[in-house]
Design an enzyme around this catalytic site. Structure first.
Site, PDB file in Angstrom:
ATOM      1  N   ARG A  15      -3.628 -31.204 -21.139  1.00 34.88           N
ATOM      2  CA  ARG A  15      -2.494 -30.464 -21.704  1.00 34.88           C
ATOM      3  C   ARG A  15      -1.825 -29.531 -20.687  1.00 34.88           C
ATOM      4  O   ARG A  15      -0.726 -29.040 -20.949  1.00 34.88           O
ATOM      5  CB  ARG A  15      -2.932 -29.669 -22.938  1.00 34.88           C
ATOM      6  CG  ARG A  15      -3.245 -30.561 -24.122  1.00 34.88           C
ATOM      7  CD  ARG A  15      -3.450 -29.759 -25.403  1.00 34.88           C
ATOM      8  NE  ARG A  15      -3.433 -30.605 -26.587  1.00 34.88           N
ATOM      9  CZ  ARG A  15      -4.518 -31.001 -27.254  1.00 34.88           C
ATOM     10  NH1 ARG A  15      -5.717 -30.647 -26.858  1.00 34.88           N
ATOM     11  NH2 ARG A  15      -4.394 -31.769 -28.331  1.00 34.88           N
TER      12      ARG A  15
ATOM     13  N   HIS B 166     -12.765 -34.639 -16.308  1.00 34.82           N
ATOM     14  CA  HIS B 166     -13.327 -35.872 -16.876  1.00 34.82           C
ATOM     15  C   HIS B 166     -14.163 -36.610 -15.829  1.00 34.82           C
ATOM     16  O   HIS B 166     -15.226 -37.162 -16.129  1.00 34.82           O
ATOM     17  CB  HIS B 166     -12.212 -36.839 -17.294  1.00 34.82           C
ATOM     18  CG  HIS B 166     -11.270 -36.323 -18.343  1.00 34.82           C
ATOM     19  ND1 HIS B 166      -9.939 -36.087 -18.095  1.00 34.82           N
ATOM     20  CD2 HIS B 166     -11.471 -36.031 -19.659  1.00 34.82           C
ATOM     21  CE1 HIS B 166      -9.349 -35.689 -19.217  1.00 34.82           C
ATOM     22  NE2 HIS B 166     -10.251 -35.637 -20.176  1.00 34.82           N
TER      23      HIS B 166
HETATM   24  P1  AMP Z   1     -10.498 -34.786 -23.667  1.00 37.48           P
HETATM   25  O1  AMP Z   1      -9.954 -35.990 -22.976  1.00 37.48           O
HETATM   26  O2  AMP Z   1      -9.676 -33.545 -23.436  1.00 37.48           O
HETATM   27  O3  AMP Z   1     -10.819 -35.023 -25.115  1.00 37.48           O
HETATM   28  O4  AMP Z   1     -11.880 -34.453 -22.983  1.00 37.48           O
HETATM   29  C1  AMP Z   1     -12.888 -35.416 -22.847  1.00 37.48           C
HETATM   30  C2  AMP Z   1     -14.152 -34.750 -22.349  1.00 37.48           C
HETATM   31  O5  AMP Z   1     -13.877 -34.106 -21.095  1.00 37.48           O
HETATM   32  C3  AMP Z   1     -14.670 -33.658 -23.279  1.00 37.48           C
HETATM   33  O6  AMP Z   1     -16.090 -33.696 -23.300  1.00 37.48           O
HETATM   34  C4  AMP Z   1     -14.170 -32.389 -22.623  1.00 37.48           C
HETATM   35  O7  AMP Z   1     -14.948 -31.253 -22.917  1.00 37.48           O
HETATM   36  C5  AMP Z   1     -14.281 -32.759 -21.161  1.00 37.48           C
HETATM   37  N1  AMP Z   1     -13.409 -31.923 -20.338  1.00 37.48           N
HETATM   38  C6  AMP Z   1     -12.071 -31.740 -20.482  1.00 37.48           C
HETATM   39  N2  AMP Z   1     -11.622 -30.850 -19.559  1.00 37.48           N
HETATM   40  C7  AMP Z   1     -12.702 -30.457 -18.839  1.00 37.48           C
HETATM   41  C8  AMP Z   1     -12.901 -29.548 -17.753  1.00 37.48           C
HETATM   42  N3  AMP Z   1     -11.904 -28.852 -17.219  1.00 37.48           N
HETATM   43  N4  AMP Z   1     -14.152 -29.403 -17.280  1.00 37.48           N
HETATM   44  C9  AMP Z   1     -15.193 -30.081 -17.810  1.00 37.48           C
HETATM   45  N5  AMP Z   1     -15.068 -30.960 -18.822  1.00 37.48           N
HETATM   46  C10 AMP Z   1     -13.840 -31.138 -19.334  1.00 37.48           C
END
Ligand code: AMP
Length: 291
Positions: A187, A37
């Site tokens: 997760r 993030h």
């Molecule tokens: P989330 O909080 O999991 O909904 O993710 C929020 C944003 O962070 C989304 O655009 C995801 O694709 C991005 N994101 C989550 N994990 C990663 C990662 N390991 N590398 C790059 N972007 C990520």
């Protein structure tokens, strides 16, 4: 860093920033922030004048048997990490403010959700598109940054922006990985030590597919077999899917090309993990955190 909870306050903040001539960058998240993030925030800081990030665990993108209730949360830590990365405004709406009533009219993902996670998680991407559309209307960003880790989501959002003429530029940033190749994810906190130890098998399988492709193997069936075989090294991992898909239509291809996506999902303990590579680039083109 400002912290706002009400959509009306958020919209007023953004409009004031725009009125003073500043471009707004936006990074939506579900919180429990990690380096993946934070890199998106870095990118937004580079590309825009002011940066808004949201933390909202969006209930309507979770299926009835999924982990909405147990999704990890730590607002205090998130607040301090976002401030360290120069986010100007953190938007943390309560669910009632986002959904005063159940939304009836929603953007739908069409055929782009017929495969991969779209096929396994009915309603998931409609929930994602709905919240992103609402957040775009509340934040009115000039640009928004998403991660390649959730490739189907990123492509769907790009497509929604195009199809519905949202005046937002969408940037997609590379996947950020741990030192052993595991794609960072909120997760991952569900994993026991034993489960965490075998989690690298997903990216290992993807990398083997990439190497085989460079060596001339291009039949999807053969590439998928390599991923399946890496993942089967641990009895703890239950493969959900592995598929080689076209990057525009997200539908399976028989023969992989440089820009095909190899996507994998697997259950490991309480976690459902997803990962992907661009076939011609492999895991090596992603970012890696050093110990
Ligand atoms: P989330 O909080 O999991 O909904 O993710 C929020 C944003 O962070 C989304 O655009 C995801 O694709 C991005 N994101 C989550 N994990 C990663 C990662 N390991 N590398 C790059 N972007 C990520």
């Amino acid at each position: 860093m400002r912290e706002l909870q009400q959509p009306s306050e958020m919209l007023a903040w953004s409009r004031e920033a725009r009125a003073s001539g500043r471009q707004i960058g936006f990074v939506p998240t579900m919180g429990y922030l990690h380096e993946g993030h934070l890199r998106l925030m870095d990118l937004a800081v580079e590309a825009a004048d002011v940066v808004v990030s949201s933390i909202f665990v969006n209930p309507i993108q979770f299926g009835p048997k999924e982990d909405l209730g147990s999704y990890p949360r730590d607002l205090e830590r998130d607040r301090s990490l976002a401030a360290q990365r120069h986010v100007d405004c953190l938007f943390v709406p309560p669910a009632e403010a986002m959904y005063p009533s159940t939304p009836l009219v929603c953007p739908t993902p069409g055929g782009l959700a017929d495969h991969l996670c779209g096929a396994r998680r009915p309603g998931h991407f409609q929930g994602v598109l709905t919240v992103v559309a609402k957040l775009f209307n509340i934040v009115e960003p000039d640009l928004a940054v998403f991660g390649r880790k959730d490739i189907q989501q990123a492509l769907l959002i790009k497509r929604m922006v195009e199809d519905m003429s949202f005046p937002v530029k969408v940037l997609v940033a590379p996947t950020v990985r741990e030192h052993d190749g595991v794609a960072m994810s909120s997760r991952n906190s569900y994993l026991s030590l034993e489960e965490r130890a075998v989690a690298p098998l997903l990216s290992k399988g993807l990398e083997e597919a990439h190497k085989a492709f460079l060596a001339g193997v291009d039949r999807s069936e053969d590439l998928e077999r390599l991923v399946r075989s890496a993942v089967s090294e641990s009895p703890l991992i239950r493969l959900d899917y592995v598929e080689v898909v076209d990057p525009d239509t997200i539908s399976p291809v028989q023969v992989g090309t440089d820009d095909s996506i190899v996507a994998v999902a697997a259950l490991l303990g309480k976690a459902r993990l997803i990962d992907n590579i661009i076939l011609g680039r492999g895991v090596g083109s992603d970012e890696r955190i050093h110990e």
